[in-house]
Design a protein around this motif. Structure first.
Motif, mmCIF file in Angstrom:
data_model
loop_
_atom_site.group_PDB
_atom_site.id
_atom_site.type_symbol
_atom_site.label_atom_id
_atom_site.label_comp_id
_atom_site.label_asym_id
_atom_site.label_seq_id
_atom_site.Cartn_x
_atom_site.Cartn_y
_atom_site.Cartn_z
ATOM 1 N N ALA A 6 58.987 209.884 86.249
ATOM 2 C CA ALA A 6 58.970 208.932 85.152
ATOM 3 C C ALA A 6 59.390 207.560 85.665
ATOM 4 O O ALA A 6 60.321 207.431 86.454
ATOM 5 C CB ALA A 6 59.915 209.397 84.049
ATOM 6 N N LYS A 7 58.705 206.550 85.209
ATOM 7 C CA LYS A 7 58.986 205.174 85.610
ATOM 8 C C LYS A 7 60.249 204.638 84.939
ATOM 9 O O LYS A 7 60.963 203.826 85.507
ATOM 10 C CB LYS A 7 57.779 204.309 85.243
ATOM 11 N N PHE A 8 60.526 205.097 83.719
ATOM 12 C CA PHE A 8 61.668 204.618 82.944
ATOM 13 C C PHE A 8 62.676 205.742 82.750
ATOM 14 O O PHE A 8 62.311 206.912 82.705
ATOM 15 C CB PHE A 8 61.204 204.074 81.589
ATOM 16 N N VAL A 13 65.940 199.927 78.339
ATOM 17 C CA VAL A 13 65.302 199.182 77.252
ATOM 18 C C VAL A 13 63.911 198.762 77.729
ATOM 19 O O VAL A 13 63.753 198.199 78.813
ATOM 20 C CB VAL A 13 66.143 197.966 76.839
ATOM 21 N N VAL A 14 62.915 199.071 76.900
ATOM 22 C CA VAL A 14 61.513 198.806 77.229
ATOM 23 C C VAL A 14 60.840 198.091 76.065
ATOM 24 O O VAL A 14 61.361 198.064 74.953
ATOM 25 C CB VAL A 14 60.761 200.116 77.556
ATOM 26 N N ARG A 15 59.656 197.549 76.359
ATOM 27 C CA ARG A 15 58.847 196.951 75.291
ATOM 28 C C ARG A 15 57.410 197.421 75.445
ATOM 29 O O ARG A 15 56.980 197.742 76.553
ATOM 30 C CB ARG A 15 58.960 195.450 75.255
ATOM 31 N N HIS A 16 56.711 197.460 74.319
ATOM 32 C CA HIS A 16 55.303 197.869 74.318
ATOM 33 C C HIS A 16 54.464 196.710 74.845
ATOM 34 O O HIS A 16 54.715 195.553 74.518
ATOM 35 C CB HIS A 16 54.861 198.255 72.905
ATOM 36 N N ARG A 22 60.076 196.928 70.706
ATOM 37 C CA ARG A 22 60.857 197.304 71.878
ATOM 38 C C ARG A 22 61.794 198.417 71.478
ATOM 39 O O ARG A 22 61.953 198.714 70.291
ATOM 40 C CB ARG A 22 61.626 196.101 72.421
ATOM 41 N N GLY A 23 62.424 199.053 72.447
ATOM 42 C CA GLY A 23 63.341 200.134 72.128
ATOM 43 C C GLY A 23 64.028 200.664 73.364
ATOM 44 O O GLY A 23 63.812 200.189 74.480
ATOM 45 N N ILE A 24 64.873 201.655 73.139
ATOM 46 C CA ILE A 24 65.611 202.286 74.219
ATOM 47 C C ILE A 24 65.139 203.726 74.359
ATOM 48 O O ILE A 24 64.953 204.433 73.361
ATOM 49 C CB ILE A 24 67.137 202.201 73.982
ATOM 50 N N VAL A 25 64.925 204.147 75.595
ATOM 51 C CA VAL A 25 64.459 205.509 75.879
ATOM 52 C C VAL A 25 65.602 206.487 75.609
ATOM 53 O O VAL A 25 66.697 206.328 76.134
ATOM 54 C CB VAL A 25 64.010 205.634 77.351
ATOM 55 N N GLU A 76 56.669 198.501 79.388
ATOM 56 C CA GLU A 76 57.191 197.713 80.498
ATOM 57 C C GLU A 76 58.672 197.486 80.261
ATOM 58 O O GLU A 76 59.153 197.564 79.120
ATOM 59 C CB GLU A 76 56.439 196.393 80.639
ATOM 60 N N HIS A 77 59.398 197.224 81.332
ATOM 61 C CA HIS A 77 60.832 196.968 81.227
ATOM 62 C C HIS A 77 61.058 195.717 80.385
ATOM 63 O O HIS A 77 60.327 194.742 80.494
ATOM 64 C CB HIS A 77 61.432 196.794 82.629
ATOM 65 N N ASP A 78 62.073 195.760 79.532
ATOM 66 C CA ASP A 78 62.446 194.602 78.725
ATOM 67 C C ASP A 78 63.675 193.977 79.363
ATOM 68 O O ASP A 78 64.737 194.594 79.392
ATOM 69 C CB ASP A 78 62.759 195.029 77.294
ATOM 70 N N ASP A 79 63.545 192.769 79.865
ATOM 71 C CA ASP A 79 64.677 192.113 80.512
ATOM 72 C C ASP A 79 65.190 190.932 79.697
ATOM 73 O O ASP A 79 65.799 190.012 80.222
ATOM 74 C CB ASP A 79 64.322 191.692 81.940
#
Length: 109
Positions: A6-8, A13-16, A22-25, A76-79
């Protein structure tokens, strides 16, 4: 089943990539593990492959908080470092020094 990494990770925290949320896994499926009805509700032209990790997110947009199920290719990662407003985040995660979110010890397996 093909072995995939898995990448995440849980707590990330990621975003579509296409939709404004966005959200947290909080959980990861190594490949699609939802209903065919859910799968078929996705328009065919944007329907992702089942052969990839899918993520359970405590998600939010400008209007509401909810749970989302999203393919890896659409995340994708949310920074942004913006705090999450989803009220369930504090029920599942503890904030660590430095701001990182980790699953509460009683929920970790």
């Amino acid at each position: 089943m093909k072995l995939r990494n898995a990448k995440f990770t849980i707590g990330e925290v990621v975003r579509h990539k296409m939709f404004p949320f966005r959200g947290i896994v909080f959980d990861v499926d190594p490949e699609f593990s939802n209903t065919e009805e859910w799968w078929n509700a996705i328009p065919a032209e944007i329907r992702p492959s089942k052969d990839q990790p899918f993520y359970h997110l405590l998600a939010e947009n400008d209007e509401t908080a909810y749970i989302a199920y999203v393919s890896e290719q659409n995340l994708e990662h949310d920074d942004s470092d913006e705090p999450l407003r989803n009220p369930q985040v504090s029920q599942i995660f503890d904030r660590q020094p430095g701001g990182q979110l980790k699953p509460k010890a009683i929920l970790a397996h």
